[in-house]
Design a protein around this motif. Structure first.
Motif, PDB file in Angstrom:
ATOM      1  N   LEU A 271       0.801  -1.199   0.132  1.00  0.00           N
ATOM      2  CA  LEU A 271      -0.078   0.039   0.064  1.00  0.00           C
ATOM      3  C   LEU A 271       1.014   1.221   0.019  1.00  0.00           C
ATOM      4  O   LEU A 271       0.674   2.244  -0.601  1.00  0.00           O
ATOM      5  CB  LEU A 271      -0.717   0.069   1.310  1.00  0.00           C
TER       6      LEU A 271
ATOM      7  N   TYR B  12      -1.562  -3.391  -7.635  1.00  0.00           N
ATOM      8  CA  TYR B  12      -1.793  -2.530  -6.445  1.00  0.00           C
ATOM      9  C   TYR B  12      -2.660  -1.423  -6.957  1.00  0.00           C
ATOM     10  O   TYR B  12      -3.063  -1.367  -8.082  1.00  0.00           O
ATOM     11  CB  TYR B  12      -0.466  -1.432  -6.607  1.00  0.00           C
ATOM     12  N   TRP B  13      -3.308  -0.858  -5.726  1.00  0.00           N
ATOM     13  CA  TRP B  13      -4.389   0.109  -5.976  1.00  0.00           C
ATOM     14  C   TRP B  13      -3.860   1.499  -6.532  1.00  0.00           C
ATOM     15  O   TRP B  13      -2.595   1.562  -6.435  1.00  0.00           O
ATOM     16  CB  TRP B  13      -5.236   0.329  -4.572  1.00  0.00           C
ATOM     17  N   ASP B  14      -4.475   2.432  -6.994  1.00  0.00           N
ATOM     18  CA  ASP B  14      -3.951   3.660  -7.283  1.00  0.00           C
ATOM     19  C   ASP B  14      -3.741   4.292  -5.955  1.00  0.00           C
ATOM     20  O   ASP B  14      -3.996   3.962  -4.928  1.00  0.00           O
ATOM     21  CB  ASP B  14      -5.154   4.316  -8.162  1.00  0.00           C
TER      22      ASP B  14
ATOM     23  N   MET C 235      -6.493   5.235  -3.336  1.00  0.00           N
ATOM     24  CA  MET C 235      -7.087   4.103  -2.739  1.00  0.00           C
ATOM     25  C   MET C 235      -6.373   3.678  -1.781  1.00  0.00           C
ATOM     26  O   MET C 235      -6.694   3.231  -0.692  1.00  0.00           O
ATOM     27  CB  MET C 235      -7.654   3.394  -3.933  1.00  0.00           C
ATOM     28  N   ALA C 236      -5.062   3.648  -2.311  1.00  0.00           N
ATOM     29  CA  ALA C 236      -3.981   2.958  -1.304  1.00  0.00           C
ATOM     30  C   ALA C 236      -3.715   3.803  -0.063  1.00  0.00           C
ATOM     31  O   ALA C 236      -3.743   3.357   0.999  1.00  0.00           O
ATOM     32  CB  ALA C 236      -2.589   2.925  -1.975  1.00  0.00           C
TER      33      ALA C 236
ATOM     34  N   GLU D 181     -10.310  -4.498   4.625  1.00  0.00           N
ATOM     35  CA  GLU D 181     -10.255  -4.001   3.409  1.00  0.00           C
ATOM     36  C   GLU D 181     -11.534  -4.492   2.531  1.00  0.00           C
ATOM     37  O   GLU D 181     -12.064  -3.501   1.740  1.00  0.00           O
ATOM     38  CB  GLU D 181      -8.862  -3.959   2.539  1.00  0.00           C
TER      39      GLU D 181
ATOM     40  N   PHE E  45     -12.147  -4.910  -6.104  1.00  0.00           N
ATOM     41  CA  PHE E  45     -11.926  -4.773  -7.422  1.00  0.00           C
ATOM     42  C   PHE E  45     -12.556  -5.806  -8.261  1.00  0.00           C
ATOM     43  O   PHE E  45     -12.946  -7.031  -7.750  1.00  0.00           O
ATOM     44  CB  PHE E  45     -10.542  -4.881  -7.679  1.00  0.00           C
TER      45      PHE E  45
ATOM     46  N   ALA F  47     -14.752  -1.265  -7.725  1.00  0.00           N
ATOM     47  CA  ALA F  47     -14.102  -0.457  -8.540  1.00  0.00           C
ATOM     48  C   ALA F  47     -13.873  -1.581  -9.808  1.00  0.00           C
ATOM     49  O   ALA F  47     -13.526  -2.561  -9.606  1.00  0.00           O
ATOM     50  CB  ALA F  47     -12.962  -0.416  -7.857  1.00  0.00           C
TER      51      ALA F  47
ATOM     52  N   LYS G 297      -6.292  -2.757 -10.869  1.00  0.00           N
ATOM     53  CA  LYS G 297      -6.545  -2.115  -9.845  1.00  0.00           C
ATOM     54  C   LYS G 297      -6.028  -0.782  -9.868  1.00  0.00           C
ATOM     55  O   LYS G 297      -6.567   0.358  -9.375  1.00  0.00           O
ATOM     56  CB  LYS G 297      -5.838  -2.640  -8.533  1.00  0.00           C
ATOM     57  N   ASN G 298      -4.989  -0.417 -10.726  1.00  0.00           N
ATOM     58  CA  ASN G 298      -4.530   0.951 -10.735  1.00  0.00           C
ATOM     59  C   ASN G 298      -4.754   1.784 -12.078  1.00  0.00           C
ATOM     60  O   ASN G 298      -4.476   2.850 -12.386  1.00  0.00           O
ATOM     61  CB  ASN G 298      -3.068   1.018 -10.546  1.00  0.00           C
TER      62      ASN G 298
ATOM     63  N   SER H  40     -10.995   7.051  -7.821  1.00  0.00           N
ATOM     64  CA  SER H  40     -11.407   6.200  -6.488  1.00  0.00           C
ATOM     65  C   SER H  40     -11.787   7.375  -5.354  1.00  0.00           C
ATOM     66  O   SER H  40     -12.442   6.767  -4.546  1.00  0.00           O
ATOM     67  CB  SER H  40     -10.173   5.429  -6.147  1.00  0.00           C
TER      68      SER H  40
END
Length: 445
Positions: free
Chosen positions: A286, A299-301, A304-305, A331, A337, A360, A365-366, A387
């Motif tokens: 994260l 990985y999340w953007d 969001m992270a 989470e 996702f 999402a 994810k990103n 996000s």
């Protein structure tokens, strides 16, 4: 509500950019300080704060480990979790030595006041007195109160409320006076019928505005709350209606606070604090995503992270009727996702999460491009295409639909509610950990 454990085991860490309380000469061991029994004189609060500060300072000068605490604050302008625990242990021990196993309310308040006066970056700017996370006299809570109970082996039950229903926050009935003239009786029924068939989006927004009072009565009626999407199905195909309802309930200024302040005020400090957490693989991932140096598609953007890092800073705590889960498991109660090529209907059908959460949608994810709020297995399309904007709508949906926070996310959402949106500041129960984190983030250097 969530309660922090009396063992004081938490994972918060210090901020390195809180304000230093002036020249450090007053920490010199050679300086003569008054007895811890000094009380305020007739000149009022300034003298009382000064006496409390000197009392705490004197204790730290003479107790083992106290000088280390003073040195850490001098160096870092804050206290680590380890030093904060040590500070509480030292002062609680001193309190019992001087005042017995059950110190008075005033004595406990003096120690708490002394802490935030000596270490001003630990003061919670949103609490009435600033030290409630160390000792809250009204609720009998706080780090000092819990340590004293541990020392005294007091096994009596602590006064506690259930987490649900929550009297404040999303569950509180709000005024609809700012929505303008509201339709009643036959006129309201005609508007609701019109809404079901109209293709004119402008007219939909106007009719939804004039039926807000009816809608709020519906969601606050235990026998009718599940009828909301049958009565007002346009939530499911017209974007922006959640934002409109929330803005009518709270005003434009409140509605815009998260989007205006997250990246400039909160996100950098949250990342800084998260770097001092135990560096599990999830936290490391994260952090990499939040600082935008992680290129992994899993990985999340960045936004969001950073929101999920806040969840790790305010992790779930075990309630009276449930088992504590990890932040990583929590989470999944906040965001899912969903790959663009798979069936959204199937995802909604298979999920058992009873509280609102975000879906999402994207290829990775990103690189998400579409967002939904899932409530009662119904997908509400988000107006936002980011996000952070989608999370803003997710938070607002709790208030629009009278939906309690998920039990694993209560302190996370209460931080968002009070510290960012400034909703129900004085009436919301907050854990000491939440108040401590707020102090570290908002007490700028």
């Amino acid at each position: 509500m969530d309660r922090s454990s009396s063992s004081l085991t938490d994972t918060l860490s210090p901020s390195s950019d809180t304000e230093t309380p002036g020249p450090m000469e007053w920490w010199s061991p050679a300086r003569s300080v008054p007895s811890p029994d000094v009380r305020a004189g007739p000149s009022g609060e300034v003298l009382e704060s000064s006496a409390a500060k000197e009392m705490v300072l004197n204790v730290l000068h003479v107790k083992p480990g106290g000088e280390d605490i003073l040195e850490e604050y001098k160096s870092d302008k804050s206290l680590s979790t380890r030093c904060r625990k040590q500070l509480v242990n030292i002062l609680a021990s001193d309190m019992t030595e001087r005042h017995g196993r059950m110190p008075s309310r005033k004595q406990k308040e003096n120690y708490a006041l002394g802490i935030i006066t000596l270490f001003p970056s630990l003061k919670d700017p949103f609490s009435p007195k600033g030290y409630e996370h160390f000792y809250d006299a009204e609720k009998g809570m706080g780090y000092l109160a819990w340590r004293l109970k541990t020392i005294g082996r007091n096994k009596s039950k602590r006064p506690a409320k259930e987490e649900s229903p929550q009297e404040q926050g999303p569950k509180r009935r709000r005024s609809t006076s700012s929505a303008g003239e509201q339709l009643q009786g036959d006129a309201c029924r005609e508007a609701i019928s019109f809404l079901s068939h109209s293709t004119d989006v402008t007219s939909v927004f106007q009719k939804m505005r004039s039926t807000l009072e009816h809608r709020q009565a519906l969601v606050h009626n235990p026998q009718r709350t599940t009828d909301i999407f049958k009565t007002f199905p346009r939530f499911l195909d017209v974007k922006g209606l959640v934002n409109q309802d929330f803005t009518l309930l709270f005003g434009v200024e409140t509605a815009s606070r998260l989007l205006e302040r997250w990246n400039t005020v909160f996100k950098p400090k949250i990342i800084m604090e998260a770097k001092r957490l135990t560096q599990t693989p999830d936290v490391q991932q994260l952090l990499a995503a939040a600082e935008a140096y992680g290129q992994n598609d899993n990985y999340w953007d960045s936004d969001m992270a950073s929101l999920l890092l806040l969840l790790h800073l305010l992790p779930p705590t075990a309630g009276r009727r449930r088992i504590k889960i990890s932040s990583s498991d929590a989470e999944k109660k906040l965001v899912y996702f969903h790959k663009s090529s798979s069936s959204l209907e199937e995802r909604l059908r298979d999920q058992e999460n009873p509280q609102p959460y975000m879906i999402a949608v994207g290829q990775t994810k990103n690189k998400m491009d579409t967002f939904y709020i899932a409530i009662d297995k119904q997908p509400i399309p988000c107006q936002a295409t980011s996000s952070l904007g989608a999370f803003d709508e997710l938070f607002k949906a709790h208030f629009v639909f009278n939906t309690a926070y998920d039990s694993s996310l209560v302190q996370f959402y209460r931080f968002i509610q009070t510290t960012i949106y400034n909703i129900d500041l004085k009436s919301t129960d907050e854990s000491p950990r939440l108040r401590e984190l707020r102090a570290k983030i908002l007490n700028d250097s």
